[in-house]
Write a protein that holds these residues in place. Structure first.
Motif, PDB file in Angstrom:
ATOM      1  N   PRO A  78     -68.802  62.339  82.107  1.00 30.05           N
ATOM      2  CA  PRO A  78     -68.305  62.436  80.448  1.00 30.05           C
ATOM      3  C   PRO A  78     -66.850  61.881  80.257  1.00 30.05           C
ATOM      4  O   PRO A  78     -65.869  62.439  80.825  1.00 30.05           O
ATOM      5  CB  PRO A  78     -68.513  63.765  79.999  1.00 30.05           C
ATOM      6  CG  PRO A  78     -69.643  64.590  81.003  1.00 30.05           C
ATOM      7  CD  PRO A  78     -69.117  63.893  82.325  1.00 30.05           C
ATOM      8  N   ARG A 135     -64.672  66.612  69.954  1.00 31.34           N
ATOM      9  CA  ARG A 135     -65.597  66.054  70.692  1.00 31.34           C
ATOM     10  C   ARG A 135     -66.097  64.707  70.228  1.00 31.34           C
ATOM     11  O   ARG A 135     -65.753  64.027  69.072  1.00 31.34           O
ATOM     12  CB  ARG A 135     -66.985  67.077  70.093  1.00 31.34           C
ATOM     13  CG  ARG A 135     -67.064  68.349  70.727  1.00 31.34           C
ATOM     14  CD  ARG A 135     -68.153  69.128  70.203  1.00 31.34           C
ATOM     15  NE  ARG A 135     -68.436  69.319  68.835  1.00 31.34           N
ATOM     16  CZ  ARG A 135     -69.365  69.925  68.295  1.00 31.34           C
ATOM     17  NH1 ARG A 135     -70.483  70.030  69.434  1.00 31.34           N
ATOM     18  NH2 ARG A 135     -69.573  70.005  67.025  1.00 31.34           N
ATOM     19  N   SER A 155     -78.532  58.141  74.849  1.00 32.54           N
ATOM     20  CA  SER A 155     -77.344  58.489  75.486  1.00 32.54           C
ATOM     21  C   SER A 155     -76.715  57.446  76.512  1.00 32.54           C
ATOM     22  O   SER A 155     -77.844  56.855  77.163  1.00 32.54           O
ATOM     23  CB  SER A 155     -77.155  59.813  76.173  1.00 32.54           C
ATOM     24  OG  SER A 155     -77.255  60.962  74.963  1.00 32.54           O
ATOM     25  N   THR A 156     -75.674  57.229  76.748  1.00 33.75           N
ATOM     26  CA  THR A 156     -75.190  56.335  77.589  1.00 33.75           C
ATOM     27  C   THR A 156     -75.340  56.623  79.101  1.00 33.75           C
ATOM     28  O   THR A 156     -75.891  58.226  79.330  1.00 33.75           O
ATOM     29  CB  THR A 156     -73.649  56.120  77.696  1.00 33.75           C
ATOM     30  OG1 THR A 156     -72.967  57.130  77.915  1.00 33.75           O
ATOM     31  CG2 THR A 156     -73.166  55.334  76.222  1.00 33.75           C
ATOM     32  N   THR A 170     -70.377  55.155  68.788  1.00 31.60           N
ATOM     33  CA  THR A 170     -69.469  56.403  68.973  1.00 31.60           C
ATOM     34  C   THR A 170     -69.181  57.066  67.774  1.00 31.60           C
ATOM     35  O   THR A 170     -68.741  56.557  66.767  1.00 31.60           O
ATOM     36  CB  THR A 170     -68.242  55.881  69.688  1.00 31.60           C
ATOM     37  OG1 THR A 170     -68.313  55.545  70.815  1.00 31.60           O
ATOM     38  CG2 THR A 170     -67.238  57.165  69.967  1.00 31.60           C
ATOM     39  N   SER A 179     -73.262  56.947  81.634  1.00 33.22           N
ATOM     40  CA  SER A 179     -72.266  57.403  82.113  1.00 33.22           C
ATOM     41  C   SER A 179     -72.273  58.632  83.010  1.00 33.22           C
ATOM     42  O   SER A 179     -72.990  59.859  82.491  1.00 33.22           O
ATOM     43  CB  SER A 179     -71.141  57.650  81.363  1.00 33.22           C
ATOM     44  OG  SER A 179     -69.960  57.818  81.600  1.00 33.22           O
ATOM     45  N   THR A 180     -72.140  58.612  84.284  1.00 30.78           N
ATOM     46  CA  THR A 180     -72.454  59.929  85.289  1.00 30.78           C
ATOM     47  C   THR A 180     -71.254  60.851  84.732  1.00 30.78           C
ATOM     48  O   THR A 180     -71.476  62.092  85.082  1.00 30.78           O
ATOM     49  CB  THR A 180     -72.222  59.390  86.465  1.00 30.78           C
ATOM     50  OG1 THR A 180     -71.109  58.750  86.922  1.00 30.78           O
ATOM     51  CG2 THR A 180     -73.459  58.494  86.937  1.00 30.78           C
ATOM     52  N   GLU A 187     -69.480  61.580  70.806  1.00 25.41           N
ATOM     53  CA  GLU A 187     -70.718  61.120  71.417  1.00 25.41           C
ATOM     54  C   GLU A 187     -70.934  59.708  71.195  1.00 25.41           C
ATOM     55  O   GLU A 187     -70.542  59.056  70.327  1.00 25.41           O
ATOM     56  CB  GLU A 187     -71.878  62.002  70.329  1.00 25.41           C
ATOM     57  CG  GLU A 187     -73.245  61.853  70.938  1.00 25.41           C
ATOM     58  CD  GLU A 187     -74.012  62.479  69.928  1.00 25.41           C
ATOM     59  OE1 GLU A 187     -75.415  62.683  70.179  1.00 25.41           O
ATOM     60  OE2 GLU A 187     -73.751  62.778  68.744  1.00 25.41           O
ATOM     61  N   HIS A 188     -71.622  59.429  72.471  1.00 26.09           N
ATOM     62  CA  HIS A 188     -71.559  57.879  72.607  1.00 26.09           C
ATOM     63  C   HIS A 188     -73.082  57.421  73.039  1.00 26.09           C
ATOM     64  O   HIS A 188     -73.828  58.104  73.818  1.00 26.09           O
ATOM     65  CB  HIS A 188     -70.779  57.336  73.892  1.00 26.09           C
ATOM     66  CG  HIS A 188     -69.514  58.041  74.004  1.00 26.09           C
ATOM     67  ND1 HIS A 188     -68.547  57.356  73.054  1.00 26.09           N
ATOM     68  CD2 HIS A 188     -68.884  59.195  74.523  1.00 26.09           C
ATOM     69  CE1 HIS A 188     -67.416  58.293  73.325  1.00 26.09           C
ATOM     70  NE2 HIS A 188     -67.761  58.901  73.844  1.00 26.09           N
ATOM     71  N   GLN A 189     -73.643  56.789  72.185  1.00 24.99           N
ATOM     72  CA  GLN A 189     -75.118  56.251  72.386  1.00 24.99           C
ATOM     73  C   GLN A 189     -75.096  54.528  72.382  1.00 24.99           C
ATOM     74  O   GLN A 189     -74.370  54.168  72.142  1.00 24.99           O
ATOM     75  CB  GLN A 189     -75.834  56.554  70.915  1.00 24.99           C
ATOM     76  CG  GLN A 189     -75.917  58.155  70.802  1.00 24.99           C
ATOM     77  CD  GLN A 189     -76.983  58.651  69.816  1.00 24.99           C
ATOM     78  OE1 GLN A 189     -77.845  58.200  69.709  1.00 24.99           O
ATOM     79  NE2 GLN A 189     -76.037  59.020  68.674  1.00 24.99           N
ATOM     80  N   ASP A 207     -70.901  52.926  82.208  1.00 24.28           N
ATOM     81  CA  ASP A 207     -69.847  53.952  82.533  1.00 24.28           C
ATOM     82  C   ASP A 207     -68.791  53.799  81.359  1.00 24.28           C
ATOM     83  O   ASP A 207     -68.402  52.670  81.207  1.00 24.28           O
ATOM     84  CB  ASP A 207     -69.328  53.618  83.809  1.00 24.28           C
ATOM     85  CG  ASP A 207     -70.418  54.237  84.845  1.00 24.28           C
ATOM     86  OD1 ASP A 207     -71.233  55.296  84.492  1.00 24.28           O
ATOM     87  OD2 ASP A 207     -70.428  53.626  86.064  1.00 24.28           O
ATOM     88  N   TRP A 240     -67.341  61.048  66.206  1.00 24.38           N
ATOM     89  CA  TRP A 240     -66.313  62.049  66.710  1.00 24.38           C
ATOM     90  C   TRP A 240     -66.179  63.081  65.919  1.00 24.38           C
ATOM     91  O   TRP A 240     -66.180  62.953  64.623  1.00 24.38           O
ATOM     92  CB  TRP A 240     -65.204  61.200  67.355  1.00 24.38           C
ATOM     93  CG  TRP A 240     -64.527  60.619  66.204  1.00 24.38           C
ATOM     94  CD1 TRP A 240     -63.459  61.154  65.494  1.00 24.38           C
ATOM     95  CD2 TRP A 240     -64.681  59.219  65.781  1.00 24.38           C
ATOM     96  NE1 TRP A 240     -63.264  60.166  64.412  1.00 24.38           N
ATOM     97  CE2 TRP A 240     -63.674  59.000  64.846  1.00 24.38           C
ATOM     98  CE3 TRP A 240     -65.376  57.983  66.223  1.00 24.38           C
ATOM     99  CZ2 TRP A 240     -63.813  57.888  64.301  1.00 24.38           C
ATOM    100  CZ3 TRP A 240     -65.258  57.022  65.629  1.00 24.38           C
ATOM    101  CH2 TRP A 240     -64.545  56.775  64.662  1.00 24.38           C
TER     102      TRP A 240
END
Length: 292
Positions: A147, A125, A141-142, A113, A144-145, A127-129, A186, A115
């Motif tokens: 954000p 902001r 990117s994850t 992550t 996750s449906t 960002e998660h990878q 998720d 930020w």
């Protein structure tokens, strides 16, 4: 068995210590469980970087945006692709990583992550990878449906049944609990069910008998740390020193101490450290061949 000791203020100071012999059985009301003497140092030389996490015989460390995975049994190590970001420049150090195992498909994943923080110290902001360890591994990117809210993690977290739980800041005055599902990827925000009552939706109380804590009687406060078993926790003094170098493994379901851990041999290495995070687990050997 193996324990990791990490200086919370300086995570590049860490040790991986195991017991090279069987525990010593102690028959005494003051020592209600077998004693393990941590006497074997498994820390790999010249590995560098900050401690991320360790599990199933594998160690993960990070140096800026470079993540390394090491096999403590074969001494093999691999360097993963550099973490890139669309929201922060390369010289930005706002980055956090976690290394975990997804049991259904037997996959090892690294979650990272990054930020961005405003002048008002609010996370604007993040960002998660994810990277799945294996041939041709790359960051993506994850899945996750929805954000997740922008946040910056501040602790290593604990995994329970394939889900990572960790604390995170959303601004300078508010922290939250986040979770990351290792299988579905998720990322969710946990919240208090009734804010007016300030009560969690699912809460259990556990009582630790006083006579079983005499091995930690010199400690002013006990801290709870995770283990590799879902029903066990590690109870340790706030500061491990020569006067109180022991930890205990406590089974929440059976309400009893199952193991005593003697950390005397690592005390001098962390002299002056105000707080150490510890993790205990049994599965320390792996013959997995690492590839990227």
């Amino acid at each position: 068995m193996l324990m990791s000791f990490v200086d919370s203020d300086e995570p590049y100071k860490y040790a991986l210590i195991s017991s090279s012999h069987d525990p010593v059985p102690l028959i005494s009301p003051f020592y209600p469980a077998p004693m393990y003497d941590l006497d074997q140092d498994l820390t790999m030389p010249r590995i560098g970087g900050c401690f991320v996490s360790a599990l199933r015989g594998l160690l993960c460390v990070r140096l800026l945006r470079s993540v390394r995975i090491c096999n403590l049994t074969t001494m093999q190590r691999v360097t993963l692709p550099i973490i890139t970001s669309r929201i922060v420049p390369e010289n930005n150090e706002n980055i956090w990583s976690y290394f975990g195992h997804e049991p259904v498909h037997d996959e090892y994943k690294v979650l990272s992550t990054v930020w961005e923080v405003s002048e008002e110290e609010k996370v604007v902001r993040s960002e998660h990878q994810v990277l799945v360890l294996g041939h041709g591994a790359s960051w993506r990117s994850t899945r996750s449906t929805i954000p997740p809210p922008p946040h910056c993690p501040y602790m290593h977290g604990i995994s329970i049944n394939g889900v990572l739980y960790y604390g995170a800041w959303v601004d300078k005055n508010r922290c939250v609990v986040m979770s990351f599902d290792m299988r579905y990827e998720d990322i969710d925000l946990w919240f208090v069910q009734d804010a007016g009552k300030s009560g969690w939706s699912d809460k259990k109380s556990f009582v630790l008998p006083i006579f079983e804590t005499r091995t930690l009687s010199m400690a002013s406060r006990l801290l709870i740390q995770p283990t590799s078993h879902s029903s066990e926790i590690c109870l340790k003094p706030e500061e491990i020193n020569r006067h109180n170098p022991r930890c205990v493994i406590y089974d929440l379901e059976r309400c009893k101490i199952t193991r005593l851990i003697n950390g005397m041999r690592i005390v001098d290495r962390f002299w002056g450290s105000t707080f150490m995070e510890t993790t205990f687990w049994d599965d320390i050997e792996s013959i997995m061949y690492l590839e990227t």
